[in-house]
Each structure stands twice: as C-alpha cells, then as structure tokens.
Motif scaffolding. Structure first.
Motif, PDB file in Angstrom:
ATOM      1  N   ARG A   1      -3.123   2.519  -0.631  1.00  0.00           N
ATOM      2  CA  ARG A   1      -4.037   1.948  -1.625  1.00  0.00           C
ATOM      3  C   ARG A   1      -3.910   0.432  -1.633  1.00  0.00           C
ATOM      4  NH1 ARG A   1      -8.076   4.826  -2.831  1.00  0.00           N
ATOM      5  NH2 ARG A   1      -6.989   6.523  -3.861  1.00  0.00           N
ATOM      6  N   TYR A   2      -2.688  -0.065  -1.524  1.00  0.00           N
ATOM      7  CA  TYR A   2      -2.472  -1.519  -1.405  1.00  0.00           C
ATOM      8  C   TYR A   2      -3.301  -2.081  -0.256  1.00  0.00           C
ATOM      9  CZ  TYR A   2       0.064  -5.468   0.801  1.00  0.00           C
ATOM     10  OH  TYR A   2       0.400  -6.642   1.442  1.00  0.00           O
ATOM     11  N   MET A   3      -3.213  -1.429   0.897  1.00  0.00           N
ATOM     12  CA  MET A   3      -3.901  -1.942   2.080  1.00  0.00           C
ATOM     13  C   MET A   3      -5.406  -1.894   1.915  1.00  0.00           C
ATOM     14  SD  MET A   3      -3.065  -3.469   4.718  1.00  0.00           S
ATOM     15  CE  MET A   3      -3.460  -3.905   6.395  1.00  0.00           C
ATOM     16  N   GLU A   4      -5.899  -0.873   1.251  1.00  0.00           N
ATOM     17  CA  GLU A   4      -7.343  -0.752   1.047  1.00  0.00           C
ATOM     18  C   GLU A   4      -7.881  -1.926   0.227  1.00  0.00           C
ATOM     19  OE1 GLU A   4     -10.246   2.944   0.107  1.00  0.00           O
ATOM     20  OE2 GLU A   4      -8.546   2.708  -1.240  1.00  0.00           O
ATOM     21  N   TYR A   5      -7.139  -2.331  -0.790  1.00  0.00           N
ATOM     22  CA  TYR A   5      -7.587  -3.422  -1.657  1.00  0.00           C
ATOM     23  C   TYR A   5      -7.406  -4.796  -1.010  1.00  0.00           C
ATOM     24  CZ  TYR A   5      -8.282  -0.479  -5.804  1.00  0.00           C
ATOM     25  OH  TYR A   5      -8.747   0.450  -6.697  1.00  0.00           O
ATOM     26  N   MET A   6      -6.681  -4.861   0.088  1.00  0.00           N
ATOM     27  CA  MET A   6      -6.378  -6.143   0.731  1.00  0.00           C
ATOM     28  C   MET A   6      -7.542  -6.713   1.535  1.00  0.00           C
ATOM     29  SD  MET A   6      -3.251  -7.485   0.287  1.00  0.00           S
ATOM     30  CE  MET A   6      -2.585  -8.157   1.823  1.00  0.00           C
TER      31      MET A   6
ATOM     32  N   PRO B   1      -5.337   2.603  12.272  1.00  0.00           N
ATOM     33  CA  PRO B   1      -5.144   4.044  12.489  1.00  0.00           C
ATOM     34  C   PRO B   1      -4.250   4.695  11.446  1.00  0.00           C
ATOM     35  CG  PRO B   1      -5.066   2.877  14.586  1.00  0.00           C
ATOM     36  CD  PRO B   1      -5.134   1.820  13.520  1.00  0.00           C
ATOM     37  N   ALA B   2      -3.231   3.972  10.961  1.00  0.00           N
ATOM     38  CA  ALA B   2      -2.299   4.565  10.001  1.00  0.00           C
ATOM     39  C   ALA B   2      -2.996   5.002   8.719  1.00  0.00           C
ATOM     40  CB  ALA B   2      -1.181   3.576   9.672  1.00  0.00           C
ATOM     41  N   MET B   3      -4.104   4.359   8.367  1.00  0.00           N
ATOM     42  CA  MET B   3      -4.812   4.742   7.147  1.00  0.00           C
ATOM     43  C   MET B   3      -5.327   6.182   7.226  1.00  0.00           C
ATOM     44  SD  MET B   3      -4.631   2.337   4.897  1.00  0.00           S
ATOM     45  CE  MET B   3      -5.976   2.646   3.739  1.00  0.00           C
TER      46      MET B   3
ATOM     47  N   LEU C   1     -10.107   5.861   2.715  1.00  0.00           N
ATOM     48  CA  LEU C   1     -10.768   5.424   3.945  1.00  0.00           C
ATOM     49  C   LEU C   1     -12.065   4.663   3.674  1.00  0.00           C
ATOM     50  CD1 LEU C   1     -10.222   8.647   6.104  1.00  0.00           C
ATOM     51  CD2 LEU C   1      -8.967   6.484   6.238  1.00  0.00           C
ATOM     52  N   TRP C   2     -12.256   4.164   2.472  1.00  0.00           N
ATOM     53  CA  TRP C   2     -13.505   3.465   2.168  1.00  0.00           C
ATOM     54  C   TRP C   2     -13.696   2.249   3.075  1.00  0.00           C
ATOM     55  CZ3 TRP C   2     -17.942   4.454   0.098  1.00  0.00           C
ATOM     56  CH2 TRP C   2     -18.808   3.410  -0.262  1.00  0.00           C
TER      57      TRP C   2
ATOM     58  N   ASN D   1     -10.268  14.369   8.612  1.00  0.00           N
ATOM     59  CA  ASN D   1     -10.775  13.715   7.407  1.00  0.00           C
ATOM     60  C   ASN D   1     -12.300  13.778   7.396  1.00  0.00           C
ATOM     61  OD1 ASN D   1      -8.298  12.445   6.147  1.00  0.00           O
ATOM     62  ND2 ASN D   1      -8.169  11.521   8.178  1.00  0.00           N
ATOM     63  N   PRO D   2     -12.900  14.445   6.428  1.00  0.00           N
ATOM     64  CA  PRO D   2     -14.371  14.502   6.374  1.00  0.00           C
ATOM     65  C   PRO D   2     -14.940  13.171   5.879  1.00  0.00           C
ATOM     66  CG  PRO D   2     -13.395  15.674   4.510  1.00  0.00           C
ATOM     67  CD  PRO D   2     -12.260  15.221   5.368  1.00  0.00           C
ATOM     68  N   LEU D   3     -15.481  12.387   6.787  1.00  0.00           N
ATOM     69  CA  LEU D   3     -15.970  11.058   6.428  1.00  0.00           C
ATOM     70  C   LEU D   3     -17.112  11.129   5.425  1.00  0.00           C
ATOM     71  CD1 LEU D   3     -15.860   9.338   9.940  1.00  0.00           C
ATOM     72  CD2 LEU D   3     -14.193   9.169   8.091  1.00  0.00           C
ATOM     73  N   SER D   4     -17.827  12.244   5.406  1.00  0.00           N
ATOM     74  CA  SER D   4     -18.925  12.393   4.455  1.00  0.00           C
ATOM     75  C   SER D   4     -18.419  12.446   3.015  1.00  0.00           C
ATOM     76  CB  SER D   4     -19.719  13.670   4.756  1.00  0.00           C
ATOM     77  OG  SER D   4     -18.872  14.815   4.661  1.00  0.00           O
TER      78      SER D   4
END
Length: 626
Positions: free
Chosen positions: A278-283, A305-307, A320-321, A351-354
């Motif tokens: 979550r930290y990385m997503e907000y970065m 890739p790690a996400m 994965l947003w 992971n279902p991207l939809s």
C-alpha cells in the motif's frame, strides 16, 4: 573435486556454528527441477491466462520478442565499471530470466541454447566481483534460474561447469567474512544477497544438501533484520527506488521458499511487511512520477512485479491500481528492460485485472524510521492534486537531508519536485566518499544530498543534523482538510528552539504549507524554498506565478505579511555536482528575532483556485480538530 568436497564439508561445519540449524535440518527436500518460483506443469496456468486475457497475451509476447533480440546478442563480457560489475550481473539476470521463461513456455530450443551459451560465458569469468557483493548475488540468481529452468536440456558437461561456477564464485564466497557483511546489515544488501545466494543453494540442492540447508537457514534468520524496518505500517526505509530493489528481492526469496518448501516460515507475517504494498501504491503521483526522496531516480515510476505477488498473497486487487495503469499502455517494450519482468507472469495471471478498483482512501501515513504521508484529491482524475511529505532522519540508509521535504503536483505538473540521487560512480570516480554518515561527511557537500536544495527549511545556511529525527505527529482527514503535521525540532537542534511543519490539501482545491518556528537565544535566518521546473514570475504582493507546460500555479505567502520572494540557481558549483538543468528554487528568507515565534505559511494554488480569497489560517495545534 575431492579437494572441493573436503573444503565444502569443512566450511559447512564452520558455518553451522552459531546458526539455528534445527529448521535447516528439518527442511524437506525440494521438488525436482524446475523448483525455483515456477514448478513443473505450472506453465499451464500461465498459458491459460494468455489465451483468455489480451493483457497477459501482450505481456507474454513482449517477453518472447525481447528474448528473440537477446538470442542475437553476444554473451556478456566481464567489464567492470569502477568498483562495480553490477550492470553486467543485472543484464545477466535479465537475459537468463527472459530466455528461461521463453523456453519453458514455448520449448523452442533457440532460447535454451542461447541461455546455455550465456551461462558458460559467465562461468568463465575470473570471479563475480565479491568485493561488491551485490554483483555476486545477482549473478548467482541469474545462473541459478538459468540452471534450474533449463536443466532438462543442458548437456552434462554444461551442468557441471555451471554448477561449479555457482558453487565457487557464488555460494562459497558468501562464507568468507571479508565478503558477507550483508548478513549483519538491515538494508537492501541483506535482502538482495540473501535472495541471490539462496537461489543458488536451491538450484544446486541435490549436489550438497547440507550446504544448501545451512545457507537457506542462514538467510531465513538474517533476512529478518531488514524486514523489521517495515514495521509498523510498511513505509520502506530507503524510499521508492530501493523498495523496487530490496523489497522485490525479499519477495523473490519468500516466493522461492513457498514453492520449494510449501511455507514462507512466517516471513510474510513480519510486522508491516504485507502493508508495504500500500505504501508503494501511494508513492506514485497522478503524473506518473514517483515520490523520489532519498537515493531515488527522478524519472517516471515503473511497473513492479512484486506488487502482483502482494496482490495475490493478500487477495486484494486494489493494490494493483497503479500497475493496472501501466498495463493499459499500448507498448510493453519498455517493460522488458526490467530484469524481473517474467515474474509478472508467475504472480500476476491469477489476479483478475477487471476487479482492480482504486484504493478506498486518498491519504496514507506510514511511521517507522523514515515516516511519510501521501495524499491526493482523487485516484481517477489525472489532473488531481498530489502531495508527498517526508520526515524521518538523514541518518537512514541512502538518506538525504530532506526532513520536512515534500513534492506537490496538480494539473499533471510536478510543481514541487525532488532531484533524487546522483549517479554513484560519477562521484566515486572523483574520489568522494559518499557513504559517510557523520555530520562532517563528504556526502553532505553534494548539492543533491543536503537540505539547501530540498523543499524544506534551512536555518542560518546550516545543514540539518544527521542525528536528528522526526515523525508524523498527526495526520488524517478533518472536514475539508487532508493533512499531516511533524515536529522537525530534532533536525534543527541548536539552530532553532522549535520547528513544526504541517502540509495539507484544502477542499481538494489547493495546498497549504505551514511552518511554526521559534528562534533560540540568537536571531535565526530561516530560508523557505521549493524546487520547481517552472518559470517563475515574482509579483509584489507576496505571490509568484509559476508556469510550466501551459499550466499555472500561484505561490502565495500569507504569513509573514511582507516577504521578498526570490529564486536561486540550482547549477553545480563544483566539478562533481550533477547538472540540474531545467530547475530552480523559489522561496524567501525571513529573520526571526531571538526568542520569538514566527509562522511561515505558503499556499500553492492551481489555476482553478488562484482567485481564492478565503483560505485556511489555523494553528497547527488545531489541525484535525473539529
């Protein structure tokens, strides 16, 4: 070979001393080859996803296309740059991961033959540069993946040659105390080196089970050192770029353990670790630029890739947003420069991207050794306001004197930016010691590393205190205000009697930066600056107009009532500082009389909010109070 066997046995006994060997002895034997990350038959799940989803079809095609290009390249040569062979190790990992994936998915012998040729060339190197052990770690991982995944089609002589190289140039060097300092540090070196050596140990498990067990157990024990720094919330000590390095290799290690032994030995449950996604997503800001504090690059963010592993492990597609945004690009060729790209296909296809939706909150705060808050007005509007605010300490690994610094963007422009790191070799080649941590270290003479060029305060032209620390004292959403407040006094000890900074987004319309400072027994000249790529037009009413790429932002100083806004050059003044083309500093200086308190408040007003008259003017102690 007899001598090598004796040497191995002796070193294994030596290594066992002081290690918790119980877990190692209880390790079950791993599966037959292939055993690293993707077991035999698991290609079918990937092939099924490729057939069903155009995104994975395109990613798979990009990897194969790049593998076709690699087939035509000559093998890597041992060419060292300064004290590093690291670029060659990383290229080896990229090539062998791509080629091995391509062969496993297609059974096309061209990929296997080219991988074998690459490994034999690397096996012939005199060494893998153990004096800079990251080089050995990544090269060992590269060779391990190639050896394990291509094992069925390698000739017996090639297997022997490659295995001997992994053993002698990789595994054995990690037993030498002059090279294995990574075992005792809590930064990315520990994560990367433990992962690389463990991949080698797993790949060669049947050759020397006891050695492999001991090396794996050593890693399971010592990798917890850096993992402790994810606590409590997942904020990564070393920032964006090194998250992409240390955390990715930590994930590779955990994933390899899960596949080989059916367990991660509790590592994923280390406090804060699963929260770090979550930290990385907000970065990443809406512009695609990362919050690049500390030693991070200043360019666009990238696919990680790690996400996909974190999303799979936590069963949370919303992680994965940002990654989904990358996957919506039409051209995937740039992704193939990532040496870990095939891992996307291993961890991502489930992971279902939809089902990937935006995160629920527009503000995230992480405490720890380098606390940060990131906030935004929206996850779906590309022109939204975004702010990243950093506290922490300059003494953190890869740290800068950037405590209290921030980045800010709106209308797709990064108005307040960070220059990030300077290429290490460009400094080391000129004789600079850039790794000293003391107050007088040469590191702090480098323009990009000290506080004078970061978006924070400078007092009497002095540096921030290396030993100083700051945390996020308060953060959240209160009415129309998203905010974070930090007491920065620790990094200005002896310069100010006190310093607090608060940053907030008001009504999703504009940004407020409020500093409340108190001078000690001497006057304090406080400089407030913001690094910007914009052209600056200074007005006479405490405002400056910033323009960039056809967009506008007004910088308005509301307190003190009268200041002289000015600009400063960011051009290098030494022969070692990097050029900072296209940037300048904008801000002001204000002398605070001895023993008195002063508020410095600046508004950053996007064009839509530039005419705003009624603005926030609230003491920091009241932020968050209704």
């Amino acid at each position: 070979m007899k001598f090598l066997t004796i040497l191995l046995s002796t070193l294994v006994l030596s290594l066992a001393t002081g290690l918790h060997s119980g877990v190692a002895q209880n390790l079950p034997a791993p599966p037959d080859h292939p055993r690293l990350l993707l077991l035999a038959g698991e290609e079918k799940q990937i092939q099924k996803a490729i057939a069903a989803d155009p995104t994975w079809q395109k990613m798979h095609g990009a990897i194969l296309s790049e593998s076709d290009q690699i087939v035509q390249l000559p093998p890597i040569e041992r060419i060292q740059i300064g004290r590093r062979l690291l670029d060659k190790s990383r290229e080896a990992l990229r090539r062998l991961f791509h080629l091995s994936y391509a062969w496993r998915m297609t059974q096309d012998s061209r990929y296997a033959q080219r991988g074998e040729k690459e490994m034999l060339a690397i096996a012939g190197f005199t060494d893998w540069n153990p004096t800079h052990y990251l080089d050995v770690a990544e090269m060992t991982m590269a060779m391990a993946i190639g050896y394990d995944w291509l094992y069925p089609v390698l000739s017996p002589q090639s297997r022997k040659t490659i295995a001997q190289a992994i053993t002698e140039k990789g595994l054995m060097t990690s037993l030498d105390d002059q090279y294995n300092a990574f075992l005792r540090v809590s930064n990315n070196w520990n994560q990367v080196c433990n992962a690389g050596i463990s991949f080698g140990a797993l790949a060669l498990y049947e050759d020397n089970p006891e050695l492999s067990k001991q090396l794996i157990q050593r890693a399971l024990t010592t990798i917890k050192l850096p993992m402790k720094d994810y606590a409590p919330d997942g904020a990564y000590l070393e920032g964006y770029s090194y998250w992409g390095y240390g955390t990715s290799f930590n994930v590779l290690f955990i994933s390899a353990m899960e596949k080989a032994f059916g367990t991660d030995f509790g590592l994923s449950q280390e406090p804060g670790f699963m929260k770090t996604a979550r930290y990385m997503e907000y970065m990443t800001g809406p512009s695609g630029l990362s919050f690049n504090y500390s030693d991070a690059s200043s360019g666009k963010g990238s696919l990680h890739p790690a996400m996909f592993w974190f999303a799979q492990k936590s069963q949370d597609p919303s992680l994965l947003w940002v990654e989904k945004g990358y996957l919506q690009q039409s051209d995937y060729s740039a992704f193939t420069k990532d040496r870990l790209l095939p891992a996307v296909m291993i961890w991502g296809v489930s992971n279902p991207l939809s089902k990937v939706t935006p995160p629920a909150s527009t503000l995230w705060t992480g405490q720890g050794k380098n606390p940060v808050t990131m906030m935004r007005s929206s996850w779906t509007d590309p022109g939204t306001i975004y702010v990243g605010f950093k506290t922490g300490t300059p003494s953190a690994s890869h740290g800068h004197m950037d405590v209290g610094s921030f980045v800010m963007e709106s209308d797709g422009v990064r108005w307040a930016q960070d220059l990030g790191m300077q290429n290490y070799n460009s400094l080391e080649s000129k004789g600079l010691n850039i790794w000293g941590g003391e107050q007088t270290a040469q590191r702090w003479q480098i323009k990009r590393y000290n506080n004078l060029i970061h978006n924070t305060l400078t007092v009497n032209d002095q540096h921030q205190l290396v030993k100083g620390k700051a945390r996020i004292n308060a953060s959240g959403t209160s009415g129309a205000l998203k905010y974070a407040v930090s007491d920065l006094s620790g990094v200005y000890e002896g310069q100010l009697a006190g310093a607090q900074r608060g940053i907030g987004i008001v009504g999703d319309a504009y940004v407020v930066v409020r500093d409340e400072v108190k001078a000690a027994d001497k006057p304090a000249k406080v400089r407030w600056v913001m690094l910007t790529p914009a052209e600056v037009t200074i007005n006479q009413d405490n405002t400056a107009l910033l323009t960039h790429n056809g967009k506008k932002l007004t910088l308005r100083v509301t307190t003190p009532a009268s200041v002289q806004i000015q600009t400063w050059s960011t051009a290098p003044t030494t022969d070692y500082d990097a050029p900072n083309d296209g940037t300048q500093l904008v801000g002001f200086e204000y002398e605070v009389p001895a023993g008195t308190s002063q508020t410095l408040q600046v508004l950053l007003l996007p064009e839509k909010a530039s005419a705003t008259k009624k603005t926030l003017d609230l003491p920091l102690a009241q932020w968050g109070k209704k």
